[in-house]
Motif scaffolding. Structure first.
Motif, PDB file in Angstrom:
ATOM      1  N   ALA A   8       0.803  -1.220   0.000  1.00  0.00           N
ATOM      2  CA  ALA A   8       0.000   0.000   0.000  1.00  0.00           C
ATOM      3  C   ALA A   8       0.840   1.277   0.000  1.00  0.00           C
ATOM      4  CB  ALA A   8      -0.935   0.005   1.213  1.00  0.00           C
ATOM      5  N   PHE A   9       2.104   1.188   0.421  1.00  0.00           N
ATOM      6  CA  PHE A   9       2.874   2.423   0.604  1.00  0.00           C
ATOM      7  C   PHE A   9       4.247   2.437  -0.072  1.00  0.00           C
ATOM      8  CE2 PHE A   9      -0.118   2.534   4.146  1.00  0.00           C
ATOM      9  CZ  PHE A   9      -0.583   3.833   4.050  1.00  0.00           C
ATOM     10  N   GLU A  10       4.711   1.300  -0.558  1.00  0.00           N
ATOM     11  CA  GLU A  10       6.038   1.262  -1.145  1.00  0.00           C
ATOM     12  C   GLU A  10       5.978   1.054  -2.652  1.00  0.00           C
ATOM     13  OE1 GLU A  10       8.368  -1.659   0.873  1.00  0.00           O
ATOM     14  OE2 GLU A  10       8.013  -0.789   2.860  1.00  0.00           O
ATOM     15  N   GLU A  11       7.023   1.474  -3.332  1.00  0.00           N
ATOM     16  CA  GLU A  11       7.103   1.301  -4.773  1.00  0.00           C
ATOM     17  C   GLU A  11       7.115  -0.190  -5.137  1.00  0.00           C
ATOM     18  OE1 GLU A  11       7.029   3.599  -7.221  1.00  0.00           O
ATOM     19  OE2 GLU A  11       6.624   5.074  -5.649  1.00  0.00           O
ATOM     20  N   ILE A  12       6.493  -0.513  -6.255  1.00  0.00           N
ATOM     21  CA  ILE A  12       6.465  -1.890  -6.733  1.00  0.00           C
ATOM     22  C   ILE A  12       7.472  -2.043  -7.861  1.00  0.00           C
ATOM     23  CG2 ILE A  12       5.043  -3.680  -7.817  1.00  0.00           C
ATOM     24  CD1 ILE A  12       2.618  -2.355  -6.502  1.00  0.00           C
ATOM     25  N   ASP A  13       8.328  -3.026  -7.726  1.00  0.00           N
ATOM     26  CA  ASP A  13       9.338  -3.259  -8.745  1.00  0.00           C
ATOM     27  C   ASP A  13       8.673  -3.594 -10.078  1.00  0.00           C
ATOM     28  OD1 ASP A  13      12.258  -3.881  -9.431  1.00  0.00           O
ATOM     29  OD2 ASP A  13      11.238  -5.740  -9.996  1.00  0.00           O
ATOM     30  N   ALA A  14       9.102  -2.930 -11.130  1.00  0.00           N
ATOM     31  CA  ALA A  14       8.492  -3.119 -12.449  1.00  0.00           C
ATOM     32  C   ALA A  14       8.618  -4.556 -12.928  1.00  0.00           C
ATOM     33  CB  ALA A  14       9.128  -2.161 -13.455  1.00  0.00           C
ATOM     34  N   ALA A  15       9.755  -5.195 -12.634  1.00  0.00           N
ATOM     35  CA  ALA A  15       9.969  -6.571 -13.071  1.00  0.00           C
ATOM     36  C   ALA A  15       9.001  -7.519 -12.352  1.00  0.00           C
ATOM     37  CB  ALA A  15      11.413  -6.985 -12.813  1.00  0.00           C
ATOM     38  N   GLU A  16       8.764  -7.264 -11.069  1.00  0.00           N
ATOM     39  CA  GLU A  16       7.828  -8.104 -10.308  1.00  0.00           C
ATOM     40  C   GLU A  16       6.420  -7.983 -10.876  1.00  0.00           C
ATOM     41  OE1 GLU A  16       6.406  -8.794  -5.674  1.00  0.00           O
ATOM     42  OE2 GLU A  16       6.975  -6.768  -6.335  1.00  0.00           O
ATOM     43  N   LEU A  17       5.987  -6.755 -11.138  1.00  0.00           N
ATOM     44  CA  LEU A  17       4.644  -6.556 -11.678  1.00  0.00           C
ATOM     45  C   LEU A  17       4.506  -7.211 -13.045  1.00  0.00           C
ATOM     46  CD1 LEU A  17       1.838  -5.371 -11.487  1.00  0.00           C
ATOM     47  CD2 LEU A  17       2.752  -3.176 -12.282  1.00  0.00           C
ATOM     48  N   GLN A  18       5.510  -7.090 -13.886  1.00  0.00           N
ATOM     49  CA  GLN A  18       5.431  -7.703 -15.210  1.00  0.00           C
ATOM     50  C   GLN A  18       5.422  -9.223 -15.108  1.00  0.00           C
ATOM     51  OE1 GLN A  18       4.944  -5.920 -18.113  1.00  0.00           O
ATOM     52  NE2 GLN A  18       4.417  -7.991 -18.799  1.00  0.00           N
ATOM     53  N   ARG A  19       6.183  -9.778 -14.177  1.00  0.00           N
ATOM     54  CA  ARG A  19       6.194 -11.229 -13.976  1.00  0.00           C
ATOM     55  C   ARG A  19       4.808 -11.734 -13.565  1.00  0.00           C
ATOM     56  NH1 ARG A  19       9.934 -11.289 -10.478  1.00  0.00           N
ATOM     57  NH2 ARG A  19       8.730 -11.595  -8.559  1.00  0.00           N
ATOM     58  N   GLU A  36      -1.737   2.153  -9.706  1.00  0.00           N
ATOM     59  CA  GLU A  36      -3.091   1.629  -9.489  1.00  0.00           C
ATOM     60  C   GLU A  36      -3.086   0.491  -8.477  1.00  0.00           C
ATOM     61  OE1 GLU A  36      -5.490   1.177 -13.232  1.00  0.00           O
ATOM     62  OE2 GLU A  36      -3.585   1.781 -14.140  1.00  0.00           O
ATOM     63  N   ILE A  37      -2.058  -0.345  -8.530  1.00  0.00           N
ATOM     64  CA  ILE A  37      -1.929  -1.427  -7.556  1.00  0.00           C
ATOM     65  C   ILE A  37      -1.792  -0.852  -6.153  1.00  0.00           C
ATOM     66  CG2 ILE A  37      -0.470  -3.334  -6.775  1.00  0.00           C
ATOM     67  CD1 ILE A  37      -1.929  -4.061  -9.276  1.00  0.00           C
ATOM     68  N   ILE A  38      -0.962   0.152  -6.016  1.00  0.00           N
ATOM     69  CA  ILE A  38      -0.758   0.784  -4.706  1.00  0.00           C
ATOM     70  C   ILE A  38      -2.054   1.416  -4.199  1.00  0.00           C
ATOM     71  CG2 ILE A  38       0.426   2.693  -3.532  1.00  0.00           C
ATOM     72  CD1 ILE A  38       2.854   2.101  -5.367  1.00  0.00           C
ATOM     73  N   ALA A  39      -2.788   2.092  -5.077  1.00  0.00           N
ATOM     74  CA  ALA A  39      -4.039   2.741  -4.668  1.00  0.00           C
ATOM     75  C   ALA A  39      -5.069   1.704  -4.229  1.00  0.00           C
ATOM     76  CB  ALA A  39      -4.589   3.582  -5.816  1.00  0.00           C
ATOM     77  N   SER A  40      -5.168   0.609  -4.958  1.00  0.00           N
ATOM     78  CA  SER A  40      -6.125  -0.440  -4.585  1.00  0.00           C
ATOM     79  C   SER A  40      -5.721  -1.096  -3.278  1.00  0.00           C
ATOM     80  CB  SER A  40      -6.217  -1.490  -5.698  1.00  0.00           C
ATOM     81  OG  SER A  40      -6.792  -0.945  -6.863  1.00  0.00           O
ATOM     82  N   ALA A  41      -4.414  -1.335  -3.100  1.00  0.00           N
ATOM     83  CA  ALA A  41      -3.934  -1.935  -1.859  1.00  0.00           C
ATOM     84  C   ALA A  41      -4.201  -1.001  -0.677  1.00  0.00           C
ATOM     85  CB  ALA A  41      -2.439  -2.233  -1.972  1.00  0.00           C
ATOM     86  N   ARG A  42      -4.026   0.290  -0.894  1.00  0.00           N
ATOM     87  CA  ARG A  42      -4.259   1.252   0.185  1.00  0.00           C
ATOM     88  C   ARG A  42      -5.740   1.301   0.555  1.00  0.00           C
ATOM     89  NH1 ARG A  42      -0.939   6.741  -0.346  1.00  0.00           N
ATOM     90  NH2 ARG A  42       0.621   5.113  -0.725  1.00  0.00           N
ATOM     91  N   ALA A  43      -6.594   1.107  -0.431  1.00  0.00           N
ATOM     92  CA  ALA A  43      -8.039   1.135  -0.166  1.00  0.00           C
ATOM     93  C   ALA A  43      -8.493  -0.110   0.572  1.00  0.00           C
ATOM     94  CB  ALA A  43      -8.801   1.285  -1.480  1.00  0.00           C
ATOM     95  N   ILE A  44      -8.015  -1.266   0.145  1.00  0.00           N
ATOM     96  CA  ILE A  44      -8.566  -2.502   0.702  1.00  0.00           C
ATOM     97  C   ILE A  44      -7.885  -2.938   1.998  1.00  0.00           C
ATOM     98  CG2 ILE A  44      -7.113  -4.201  -0.511  1.00  0.00           C
ATOM     99  CD1 ILE A  44      -9.781  -5.749  -1.017  1.00  0.00           C
ATOM    100  N   ASN A  83      -1.726   5.586   8.804  1.00  0.00           N
ATOM    101  CA  ASN A  83      -1.703   6.902   8.180  1.00  0.00           C
ATOM    102  C   ASN A  83      -0.312   7.531   8.124  1.00  0.00           C
ATOM    103  OD1 ASN A  83      -4.473   6.940   7.605  1.00  0.00           O
ATOM    104  ND2 ASN A  83      -4.950   7.678   9.670  1.00  0.00           N
ATOM    105  N   LYS A  84       0.627   6.925   8.851  1.00  0.00           N
ATOM    106  CA  LYS A  84       2.001   7.417   8.815  1.00  0.00           C
ATOM    107  C   LYS A  84       2.762   6.837   7.629  1.00  0.00           C
ATOM    108  CE  LYS A  84       2.199   7.798  13.870  1.00  0.00           C
ATOM    109  NZ  LYS A  84       2.894   7.330  15.089  1.00  0.00           N
ATOM    110  N   GLY A  85       2.138   5.788   6.993  1.00  0.00           N
ATOM    111  CA  GLY A  85       2.743   5.210   5.800  1.00  0.00           C
ATOM    112  C   GLY A  85       3.888   4.273   6.132  1.00  0.00           C
TER     113      GLY A  85
END
Length: 432
Positions: A328-339, A388-396, A430-432
């Motif tokens: 929800a708060f950290e960057e997602i590695d592009a290679a992981e998402l593509q995998r 979008e993945i981060i936003a959805s994770a933060r919501a759910i 909320n502190k992330g």
């Protein structure tokens, strides 16, 4: 080349034919848009009970044995399943025998005898007892999590029902439910495999055109709200604690559902998934960890499930909460998402070889007004970006959506520590 055809009979019954000419088999499924959430007050489990009863014979087939023999004679093996929103009867059928398969299903659904109710009560009671311990406590983590998510609503009750409701069912109850929900406007028949769509449609018209019934009653909306994390601990004499952390989720048609599918794969999608690497490969405290996604008409849930030794419960909860918060708060590695996307794309391609997968995609999809082609799903998933993945994770995964259930031989000190950890998760969010 796969192709899909549809037709609606005059009585409102929808038909779907998925032609897969490269195959040597076919599957027929009859869907009813009626499941556990349609159970009337005080009759929890009746949709599931009726599903069982339709196997006990019809006006043409006096017993379960006669019905089974009739399906086996055409290359089939009839089965059924009831979930929260649907009931489905299905069987593999030899392509040449599709008209006969349709006829057999019509006999089951339209002309059941509903005999043998007391025997079926004993059978389903045994099934229900699998989720109850020696003290009479519910021990199925999924059922318990649903109770937290949707208290007092049929979605929060076990689809199988309770011992007392199962005991109380009568033939009149079954007939009333059958007449109210097993109606053509609430049903759909799908065939997938090597088939002639027009021949399938003609068989359905012959066997089902006389089916009549009123519009079913509207659904009772699940309106449960949640403002803070909830937890439930149930003692059970087991060697492990069965843990489920269920987050209140999105409705079936929410545009964020595809993102959740990818999130599920990031967390629990295989040997390279985050929770597998953390809980199994790094810490060695689980044999497996899984995640499931439920999406209903107006609500949903995302659940993470595992079993671990009692002394590892706090560590397991800590790791799960750490990983979901990281998403929800950290960057997602592009290679992981593509995998993860590539794995999803491959599974989409594999599904084109399965009559079951295709009858679900186009049959259940049509029933729920949610038909999507393989290519549409591929395009949508391909467009999803890390933000979008981060936003959805933060919501759910927000703390107010969290529902934790632990069943097993947990210790009081461990329970207190887990509850403290959940509170810390809430404070730090909320502190992330």
């Amino acid at each position: 080349m796969l192709s899909c055809s549809t037709k609606t009979l005059e009585n409102g019954l929808r038909l779907v034919a998925v032609n897969m000419p490269h195959l040597h088999s076919a599957e027929i499924a009859v869907y009813l848009k009626a499941g556990g959430r349609n159970d009337p007050p005080g009759k929890s489990g009746i949709s599931h009970f009726l599903e069982h009863m339709l196997f006990r014979g019809s006006s043409e087939f006096a017993s379960n044995l006669e019905l089974e023999i009739a399906f086996e004679a055409i290359g089939g093996s009839v089965n059924a399943a009831t979930d929260e929103e649907t009931t489905c009867y299905f069987s593999r059928i030899h392509p040449d025998q599709i008209p006969e398969g349709v006829r057999l299903f019509s006999s089951m659904l339209l002309r059941p005898t509903l005999e043998g109710i007391e025997i079926e009560k004993r059978i389903i009671t045994e099934e229900a007892l699998e989720d109850i311990n020696e003290r009479g406590d519910e021990t199925n983590p999924s059922n318990l999590a649903s109770r937290l998510l949707w208290p007092g609503h049929p979605l929060g009750m076990p689809t199988i029902g309770y011992l007392d409701t199962i005991k109380g069912f009568t033939k009149e109850d079954l007939r009333e439910y059958l007449n109210g929900f097993y109606v053509p406007s609430n049903a759909l028949i799908v065939a997938a495999g090597k088939l002639d769509p027009e021949r399938f449609f003609a068989a359905c018209e012959t066997s089902f055109s006389g089916w009549r019934g009123p519009e079913p009653e509207p659904l009772l909306e699940a309106k449960a709200q949640q403002e803070a994390p909830q937890s439930l601990f149930v003692k059970d004499s087991d060697s492990q604690v069965n843990l489920q952390i269920a987050f209140r989720g999105f409705a079936r048609k929410d545009p964020r559902i595809m993102g959740l599918r990818l999130i599920r794969r990031i967390l629990c999608g295989g040997g390279s998934s985050r929770l597998h690497l953390s809980l199994r490969e790094k810490l060695g405290i689980v044999y497996s960890v899984d995640a499931s996604l439920s999406a209903y008409e107006e609500t949903g849930a995302f659940a993470i499930e595992l079993a671990t030794a009692p002394e590892n419960l706090l560590l397991a909860v800590s790791e799960v909460l750490h990983e979901v918060k990281s998403l929800a708060f950290e960057e997602i590695d592009a290679a992981e998402l593509q995998r993860v996307k590539d794995g999803y794309f491959y599974d989409l391609e594999y599904s084109a070889d399965s009559t079951y997968e295709m009858q679900v995609r186009y049959g259940w999809g049509e029933l729920m007004s949610l038909v999507r082609s393989l290519e549409e799903d591929r395009i949508e998933a391909g467009k999803i970006e890390a933000a979008e993945i981060i936003a959805s994770a933060r919501a759910i995964f927000a703390p107010e959506n969290l529902n934790l259930v632990a069943v097993g031989p947990w210790k009081a000190a461990s329970k207190r520590a887990v509850e403290k950890l959940v509170k810390e998760y809430q404070k730090s969010w909320n502190k992330g």
